[in-house]
Enzyme design. Structure first.
Site, PDB file in Angstrom:
ATOM      1  N   ARG A 173      -1.718 -19.666  -7.944  1.00  0.00           N
ATOM      2  CA  ARG A 173      -0.954 -18.674  -7.198  1.00  0.00           C
ATOM      3  C   ARG A 173       0.479 -18.502  -7.713  1.00  0.00           C
ATOM      4  O   ARG A 173       0.893 -17.394  -8.027  1.00  0.00           O
ATOM      5  CB  ARG A 173      -0.906 -19.046  -5.711  1.00  0.00           C
ATOM      6  CG  ARG A 173      -0.201 -18.018  -4.859  1.00  0.00           C
ATOM      7  CD  ARG A 173      -0.241 -18.367  -3.387  1.00  0.00           C
ATOM      8  NE  ARG A 173      -1.583 -18.465  -2.870  1.00  0.00           N
ATOM      9  CZ  ARG A 173      -1.889 -18.738  -1.611  1.00  0.00           C
ATOM     10  NH1 ARG A 173      -0.906 -18.930  -0.737  1.00  0.00           N
ATOM     11  NH2 ARG A 173      -3.136 -18.822  -1.188  1.00  0.00           N
ATOM     12  N   HIS A 175      -9.522 -10.781  -6.040  1.00  0.00           N
ATOM     13  CA  HIS A 175      -8.408 -11.494  -5.403  1.00  0.00           C
ATOM     14  C   HIS A 175      -8.504 -11.329  -3.891  1.00  0.00           C
ATOM     15  O   HIS A 175      -7.927 -10.394  -3.324  1.00  0.00           O
ATOM     16  CB  HIS A 175      -7.084 -10.926  -5.924  1.00  0.00           C
ATOM     17  CG  HIS A 175      -5.904 -11.815  -5.701  1.00  0.00           C
ATOM     18  ND1 HIS A 175      -5.714 -12.986  -6.385  1.00  0.00           N
ATOM     19  CD2 HIS A 175      -4.838 -11.698  -4.859  1.00  0.00           C
ATOM     20  CE1 HIS A 175      -4.578 -13.552  -6.003  1.00  0.00           C
ATOM     21  NE2 HIS A 175      -4.032 -12.786  -5.067  1.00  0.00           N
ATOM     22  N   TYR A 181      -0.160   6.976  -1.170  1.00  0.00           N
ATOM     23  CA  TYR A 181       0.673   8.064  -1.670  1.00  0.00           C
ATOM     24  C   TYR A 181       1.042   7.921  -3.144  1.00  0.00           C
ATOM     25  O   TYR A 181       1.543   8.872  -3.737  1.00  0.00           O
ATOM     26  CB  TYR A 181       1.973   8.157  -0.858  1.00  0.00           C
ATOM     27  CG  TYR A 181       1.761   8.440   0.607  1.00  0.00           C
ATOM     28  CD1 TYR A 181       1.105   9.593   1.034  1.00  0.00           C
ATOM     29  CD2 TYR A 181       2.222   7.553   1.572  1.00  0.00           C
ATOM     30  CE1 TYR A 181       0.904   9.846   2.376  1.00  0.00           C
ATOM     31  CE2 TYR A 181       2.027   7.800   2.921  1.00  0.00           C
ATOM     32  CZ  TYR A 181       1.367   8.947   3.324  1.00  0.00           C
ATOM     33  OH  TYR A 181       1.176   9.214   4.650  1.00  0.00           O
TER      34      TYR A 181
END
Length: 741
Positions: free
Chosen positions: A33, A79, A123
């Site tokens: 991570r 993931h 968007y």
């Protein structure tokens, strides 16, 4: 196993069970991570993002696709974490003010240097950049291993094989468990030159590399102002920090005026918060020589800083801003990465470059070996085709007459299974004469390529030359100029803040209950009786000062606090409790409040008869918590704090037992902090008062009544003794209060 049965209960020590589970979590955080891989400089989330975008064919030459599509693929296939965390990672890869060489080409609102967040992923659109493609180059050529995804349905690369030096070029940051990483970005041209230097001279040390890699190269520019020795120590050890400043220049105006123009700010500093920080300084009058701050930024960054007057020292204003704002920051270096064995290691700059070069040699050899295998497979088929052309009539006859032509072809022409199968699958149009010539040319070309690859795999010098050539091509493609300038500058000097405060006379008033105020001007001290206080409160201390003065407040618990004369509440009303400005408990008494200067000499004594001398500089405290000045024994408290007059050579002490002692001031130590030495010995009670004076002037005290007369005792020989003696009864007429004034 039945969860309700007793056999399902495992009896184990709690600390062992907790340690085992926490260790699994810690290792997962470290290796999967938070820490980047030294080979490609990526954390798993970034690698999975780029891989998912590649499979979506989001090439630089292609069209953009919605970011939501990318995020969905990443969290669905590779993931299994929150969509917002994945999108945040993707946004950072697209920000040209966060990454020196962005890996994602974003279309839409991906945030800005002001600190505004990106638009929602529905968007925005994205595709890969050429840098990202270079980082993944060779991934289809067998250069790296693949592993199953978390659910076993897909495969993902363990690491990217591309030649781009992403770890140092783009940097990384992350907090794991018990460790962290912080790697600044660097200039890719310098990194490639340093890598070529290491290829040519593997024994090159860090100092030689630092002649090429001058230091970090941040996307927001700025100036690195550390000295070369500091930079070298950081890179050699893998740990340190860099002092980074904004780019500030003085711009002259018509009429003799001027302003400061900020065109680059330090990496990681949000412009809007920086402007708020400066505006707060102006609003709270912490920087009186600065009048205004304006943001005139458009595509470029322009922050205008207006001085209070044209006579202000521009260098002083600039230095003050560096000290008080994020126009100067420290960027940490902690080159903590996962090595090829996925073990966290803190590397030097040379070790990180060497590890990356070693991996690139392995990639080069592995790609060559995979290519040799593919060439061998193709040559096998081409040899079969040539046999077929040389014996074309017989091959056609076998195919036409035999029910199972394959084994017959294999036996008669000593063909392999693959060769026979390929001949049988040939189209009729391939039997033309031109095809035979093309096969011959292809075979010759492949044989030559194979010969070169075999030499490359076998000879290390060839591998180094090939890698050097590839690096030079990469530099031609992505090399650019340094943005962050290296300019050694001395540390910001201590600033006389009083010079920035408008000097005005004030009268400081402290009440018995700890309410403080500052009246404008020097009020006559004789008029103190006219002052108003809250019911039940009365005057404790009153004295004249200036707004530029610093006041020291001494508490009975041995702590001392510093107050600015310009920060005191106004004289209207009753003022404010001084405890609102400092961390002083309500039950702790205030012993003394006075104007303090660095060269002031003080005599401090505690109720148990201990005391010492100290300087005004030792009493200055910069925080609300103050500082511990006197180390008190149990049950003792600070009883007296007095200024030592110039030329004082003696100390007089009087105890609660009304015995007085006089001894030389030279017998007292001067301490910055401590308990002190014994001033006077007591059987009962403790210290009442102490004073420093000139022996030749004698001791003076006020006589009672309204006469205002004083008495002076010049012959003090009966009371003179060594420090720590018991003393004797004071002269006739000494105040019954046991106080010298």
């Amino acid at each position: 196993m039945d969860p309700n049965s007793e056999s399902s209960v495992i009896d184990t020590p709690f600390d062992a069970a907790l340690s085992e589970r926490y260790l699994v979590y810690a290792l997962s955080t470290i290796t999967a991570r938070s820490l980047p891989d030294v080979r490609d400089g990526l954390k798993p989330v970034h690698r999975r993002l780029l891989w998912a975008m590649r499979l979506l064919r989001l090439d630089p030459a292609g069209a953009y696709k919605k970011s939501a599509r990318v995020v969905g693929d990443v969290i669905g296939k590779y993931h299994p974490h929150g969509d917002q965390s994945v999108y945040d990672a993707m946004v950072r890869l697209a920000q040209d003010f966060a990454l020196r060489y962005p890996l994602v080409d974003g279309q839409g609102n991906f945030g800005n240097i002001d600190g505004d967040n990106a638009a929602a992923y529905r968007y925005t659109e994205a595709k890969l950049t050429p840098v990202a493609m270079a980082l993944m180059a060779g991934i289809d050529e067998g250069a790296v291993d693949f592993r199953p995804t978390y659910n076993g349905e897909e495969e993902e690369p363990e690491v990217f094989p591309g030649l781009f030096p992403n770890l140092l070029a783009n940097g990384a940051s992350g907090i794991a468990v018990g460790m962290a990483t912080s790697i600044p970005p660097h200039n890719v041209s310098e990194l490639i030159e340093a890598a070529i230097k290491l290829i040519e001279e593997p024994k090159t040390d860090d100092r030689d590399i630092l002649q090429i890699v001058k230091g970090p190269d941040f996307p927001t520019g700025g100036k690195l102002v550390d000295d070369p020795q500091t930079i070298e120590r950081a890179y050699v050890s893998g740990r340190g920090s860099f002092r980074l400043r904004a780019t500030v220049e003085k711009v002259a105006e018509k009429g003799g005026g001027w302003h400061l123009l900020v065109t680059e700010i330090p990496y990681g500093v949000q412009k809007s918060k920086l402007i708020e920080q400066i505006a707060e300084l102006i609003g709270e009058k912490k920087l009186p020589i600065l009048a205004d701050v304006r943001d005139e930024s458009a595509d470029d960054l322009r922050i205008i800083l207006e001085p209070r007057a044209r006579t202000v020292d521009a260098a002083l204003l600039e230095e003050s801003l560096y000290r008080l704002t994020d126009l100067e920051v420290r960027f940490p270096l902690n080159l903590n990465v996962l090595d090829e064995n996925r073990t966290p290691v803190v590397m030097s700059l040379k070790e990180a470059l060497s590890a990356w070069l070693k991996f690139q040699i392995e990639v080069l050899v592995r790609k060559s070996q995979v290519r040799i295998g593919k060439i061998d497979d193709r040559l096998e088929l081409l040899d079969g085709f040539l046999i077929a052309f040389l014996n074309l009539d017989r091959v056609i006859e076998i195919i036409r007459t035999e029910d199972e032509p394959k084994p017959v072809l294999m036996t008669e022409f000593s063909l392999s299974d693959r060769q026979a199968e390929a001949i049988l699958n040939m189209r009729l149009r391939s039997l033309r004469r031109l095809e035979e010539m093309e096969i011959g040319r292809e075979r010759e070309k492949l044989a030559k390529e194979r010969e070169e690859l075999v030499k490359l795999v076998a000879e290390f010098p060839r591998q180094r030359r090939r890698l050097k050539k590839d690096l030079e091509a990469l530099k031609q493609q992505f090399g650019d100029y340094r943005r962050t300038r290296i300019e050694e500058v001395a540390a910001t000097r201590e600033i006389d803040w009083s010079a920035m405060i408008e000097k005005e006379p004030i009268t400081v008033i402290l009440s018995q209950r700890g309410w403080i105020r500052a009246m404008r001007g020097h009020v006559a001290l004789d008029d103190a009786e006219t002052l108003k206080f809250r019911e039940g409160d009365a005057l404790d201390t009153i004295f004249h000062a200036q707004t530029t003065d610093r006041l020291a407040l001494f508490a009975a618990n041995g702590r001392v606090y510093t107050l600015g004369g310009d920060k005191l509440p106004g004289g209207r009303g009753f003022g404010e409790p001084v405890r609102l400005s400092i961390d002083l408990d309500a039950e702790v008494d205030i012993v003394e409040l006075m104007v303090i200067r660095a060269d002031t000499k003080l005599l401090i004594a505690s109720s148990d008869g201990k005391g010492f001398l100290t300087s005004g500089e030792a009493t200055l405290a910069e925080t609300r918590k103050g500082k511990q000045l006197v180390n008190l024994r149990s049950g003792a408290r600070v009883a007296v704090v007095r200024q030592v007059p110039e030329g004082a050579d003696a100390v007089s002490v009087v105890g609660e037992n009304r015995k007085m002692l006089v001894f030389p001031i030279s017998e007292l130590p001067e301490l910055a902090r401590g308990q002190g030495v014994t001033l006077q010995r007591y059987r009962d009670g403790g210290l009442s008062d102490v004073i420093a004076f000139r022996l030749t002037d004698g001791l003076s005290w006020a006589l009672g009544g309204e006469s205002g007369r004083t008495r002076t005792e010049t012959d003090l020989s009966p009371w003179r003794a060594a420090r720590g003696a018991a003393g004797r009864m004071p002269p006739i007429g000494f105040p019954r209060s046991n106080k010298f004034d």
